[in-house]
Motif scaffolding. Structure first.
Motif, PDB file in Angstrom:
ATOM      1  N   ASP A  80      58.364  30.741  71.788  1.00 59.07           N
ATOM      2  CA  ASP A  80      57.088  31.458  71.684  1.00 59.07           C
ATOM      3  C   ASP A  80      57.232  32.965  71.816  1.00 59.07           C
ATOM      4  O   ASP A  80      56.339  33.714  71.408  1.00 59.07           O
ATOM      5  N   ASN A  81      58.349  33.436  72.392  1.00 62.74           N
ATOM      6  CA  ASN A  81      58.522  34.858  72.657  1.00 62.74           C
ATOM      7  C   ASN A  81      59.600  35.543  71.839  1.00 62.74           C
ATOM      8  O   ASN A  81      59.567  36.751  71.681  1.00 62.74           O
ATOM      9  N   GLU A  82      60.570  34.777  71.338  1.00 61.26           N
ATOM     10  CA  GLU A  82      61.781  35.410  70.821  1.00 61.26           C
ATOM     11  C   GLU A  82      62.412  34.610  69.692  1.00 61.26           C
ATOM     12  O   GLU A  82      62.249  33.396  69.598  1.00 61.26           O
ATOM     13  N   ILE A  83      63.168  35.313  68.835  1.00 61.18           N
ATOM     14  CA  ILE A  83      64.047  34.709  67.848  1.00 61.18           C
ATOM     15  C   ILE A  83      65.450  35.248  68.088  1.00 61.18           C
ATOM     16  O   ILE A  83      65.627  36.432  68.403  1.00 61.18           O
TER      17      ILE A  83
ATOM     18  N   SER B   8      64.979  42.505  59.517  1.00 61.14           N
ATOM     19  CA  SER B   8      63.690  41.836  59.474  1.00 61.14           C
ATOM     20  C   SER B   8      63.903  40.445  58.903  1.00 61.14           C
ATOM     21  O   SER B   8      64.833  40.208  58.127  1.00 61.14           O
ATOM     22  N   LEU B   9      63.063  39.527  59.329  1.00 56.16           N
ATOM     23  CA  LEU B   9      63.016  38.183  58.754  1.00 56.16           C
ATOM     24  C   LEU B   9      61.557  37.789  58.625  1.00 56.16           C
ATOM     25  O   LEU B   9      60.729  38.144  59.468  1.00 56.16           O
ATOM     26  N   HIS B  10      61.246  37.042  57.578  1.00 59.57           N
ATOM     27  CA  HIS B  10      59.884  36.607  57.310  1.00 59.57           C
ATOM     28  C   HIS B  10      59.912  35.130  56.948  1.00 59.57           C
ATOM     29  O   HIS B  10      60.846  34.659  56.302  1.00 59.57           O
ATOM     30  N   MET B  11      58.853  34.415  57.345  1.00 54.09           N
ATOM     31  CA  MET B  11      58.788  32.977  57.118  1.00 54.09           C
ATOM     32  C   MET B  11      57.339  32.555  56.862  1.00 54.09           C
ATOM     33  O   MET B  11      56.440  32.981  57.595  1.00 54.09           O
ATOM     34  N   PHE B  12      57.114  31.753  55.835  1.00 52.93           N
ATOM     35  CA  PHE B  12      55.789  31.201  55.584  1.00 52.93           C
ATOM     36  C   PHE B  12      55.539  30.036  56.531  1.00 52.93           C
ATOM     37  O   PHE B  12      56.490  29.343  56.921  1.00 52.93           O
ATOM     38  N   PRO B  13      54.309  29.771  56.911  1.00 50.25           N
ATOM     39  CA  PRO B  13      54.006  28.628  57.778  1.00 50.25           C
ATOM     40  C   PRO B  13      54.528  27.327  57.177  1.00 50.25           C
ATOM     41  O   PRO B  13      54.359  27.073  55.983  1.00 50.25           O
ATOM     42  N   GLY B  14      55.199  26.534  57.989  1.00 46.00           N
ATOM     43  CA  GLY B  14      55.728  25.250  57.547  1.00 46.00           C
ATOM     44  C   GLY B  14      57.013  25.329  56.746  1.00 46.00           C
ATOM     45  O   GLY B  14      57.553  24.305  56.328  1.00 46.00           O
ATOM     46  N   SER B  15      57.538  26.517  56.509  1.00 47.23           N
ATOM     47  CA  SER B  15      58.754  26.690  55.711  1.00 47.23           C
ATOM     48  C   SER B  15      59.997  26.519  56.570  1.00 47.23           C
ATOM     49  O   SER B  15      59.964  26.703  57.780  1.00 47.23           O
ATOM     50  N   SER B  16      61.103  26.186  55.927  1.00 48.53           N
ATOM     51  CA  SER B  16      62.396  26.128  56.611  1.00 48.53           C
ATOM     52  C   SER B  16      63.309  27.255  56.138  1.00 48.53           C
ATOM     53  O   SER B  16      64.519  27.213  56.330  1.00 48.53           O
ATOM     54  N   ILE B  17      62.729  28.280  55.509  1.00 54.21           N
ATOM     55  CA  ILE B  17      63.482  29.421  54.982  1.00 54.21           C
ATOM     56  C   ILE B  17      63.008  30.717  55.644  1.00 54.21           C
ATOM     57  O   ILE B  17      61.814  30.986  55.711  1.00 54.21           O
ATOM     58  N   LEU B  18      63.961  31.511  56.114  1.00 49.33           N
ATOM     59  CA  LEU B  18      63.707  32.866  56.606  1.00 49.33           C
ATOM     60  C   LEU B  18      64.349  33.828  55.611  1.00 49.33           C
ATOM     61  O   LEU B  18      65.483  33.595  55.168  1.00 49.33           O
ATOM     62  N   GLU B  19      63.661  34.903  55.242  1.00 51.97           N
ATOM     63  CA  GLU B  19      64.210  35.905  54.335  1.00 51.97           C
ATOM     64  C   GLU B  19      63.893  37.289  54.862  1.00 51.97           C
ATOM     65  O   GLU B  19      62.860  37.498  55.491  1.00 51.97           O
ATOM     66  N   GLY B  20      64.788  38.242  54.596  1.00 52.41           N
ATOM     67  CA  GLY B  20      64.542  39.601  55.048  1.00 52.41           C
ATOM     68  C   GLY B  20      65.649  40.553  54.645  1.00 52.41           C
ATOM     69  O   GLY B  20      66.432  40.286  53.737  1.00 52.41           O
ATOM     70  N   SER B  21      65.720  41.672  55.363  1.00 54.51           N
ATOM     71  CA  SER B  21      66.721  42.696  55.086  1.00 54.51           C
ATOM     72  C   SER B  21      67.390  43.123  56.380  1.00 54.51           C
ATOM     73  O   SER B  21      66.907  42.825  57.471  1.00 54.51           O
ATOM     74  N   TRP B  22      68.523  43.834  56.252  1.00 59.18           N
ATOM     75  CA  TRP B  22      69.268  44.299  57.420  1.00 59.18           C
ATOM     76  C   TRP B  22      69.944  45.626  57.121  1.00 59.18           C
ATOM     77  O   TRP B  22      70.191  45.964  55.964  1.00 59.18           O
ATOM     78  N   VAL B  23      70.234  46.360  58.198  1.00 57.95           N
ATOM     79  CA  VAL B  23      70.969  47.632  58.133  1.00 57.95           C
ATOM     80  C   VAL B  23      71.948  47.625  59.297  1.00 57.95           C
ATOM     81  O   VAL B  23      71.565  47.380  60.443  1.00 57.95           O
TER      82      VAL B  23
ATOM     83  N   ASN C  30      59.102  37.388  68.895  1.00 59.71           N
ATOM     84  CA  ASN C  30      58.295  36.478  68.098  1.00 59.71           C
ATOM     85  C   ASN C  30      56.832  36.720  68.456  1.00 59.71           C
ATOM     86  O   ASN C  30      56.405  36.416  69.556  1.00 59.71           O
ATOM     87  N   ASN C  31      56.079  37.282  67.522  1.00 60.68           N
ATOM     88  CA  ASN C  31      54.660  37.514  67.811  1.00 60.68           C
ATOM     89  C   ASN C  31      53.787  36.420  67.205  1.00 60.68           C
ATOM     90  O   ASN C  31      52.572  36.523  67.225  1.00 60.68           O
ATOM     91  N   GLY C  32      54.434  35.382  66.649  1.00 57.70           N
ATOM     92  CA  GLY C  32      53.717  34.204  66.185  1.00 57.70           C
ATOM     93  C   GLY C  32      53.165  34.250  64.779  1.00 57.70           C
ATOM     94  O   GLY C  32      52.534  33.297  64.340  1.00 57.70           O
TER      95      GLY C  32
ATOM     96  N   GLU D  25      61.152  41.240  63.761  1.00 54.02           N
ATOM     97  CA  GLU D  25      61.961  42.455  63.717  1.00 54.02           C
ATOM     98  C   GLU D  25      63.077  42.266  64.735  1.00 54.02           C
ATOM     99  O   GLU D  25      62.805  42.069  65.924  1.00 54.02           O
ATOM    100  N   LEU D  26      64.329  42.307  64.261  1.00 57.03           N
ATOM    101  CA  LEU D  26      65.476  41.998  65.104  1.00 57.03           C
ATOM    102  C   LEU D  26      66.388  43.202  65.267  1.00 57.03           C
ATOM    103  O   LEU D  26      66.386  44.107  64.426  1.00 57.03           O
TER     104      LEU D  26
END
Length: 96
Positions: free
Chosen positions: A31-34, A68-83, A50-52, A57-58
């Motif tokens: 509930d608080n973290e990834i 960054s990572l983004h996820m749609f509700p109910g999805s098993s995929i995370l997508e994002g970018s990194w530096v 994790n703001n729910g 933002e990692l």
């Protein structure tokens, strides 16, 4: 805490247009973290709040990285970018 111990990560590097695919990683979300952990000359870790709302933002202190990572509700995929320093790219994680 939910743990996906058999997740697969793919990364695309902008600088040389190369990619690494199906790289093993572990994703932990509560509930608080990834937390995203993987092996690359030792254990590497990205951690964020994790703001729910499915957006994360990692940061990685040892890699001097932001992501960054983004996820749609109910999805098993995370997508994002990194530096990481002067390196930039995108990543996709399939939770398993």
């Amino acid at each position: 805490m939910t743990i996906w111990a058999n997740s697969k990560m793919s990364s695309l590097y902008y600088s040389n247009e190369s990619a690494s695919e199906d790289y093993a990683c572990v994703v932990k979300i509560d509930d608080n973290e990834i937390v995203v952990e993987y092996e690359d000359d030792g254990t590497r870790q990205y951690r964020g709040k994790n703001n729910g709302d499915g957006h994360f933002e990692l940061h990685s202190h040892e890699l001097h990285g932001k992501a960054s990572l983004h996820m749609f509700p109910g999805s098993s995929i995370l997508e994002g970018s990194w530096v990481e320093g002067s390196y930039r790219g995108m990543w996709r994680i399939e939770l398993a």
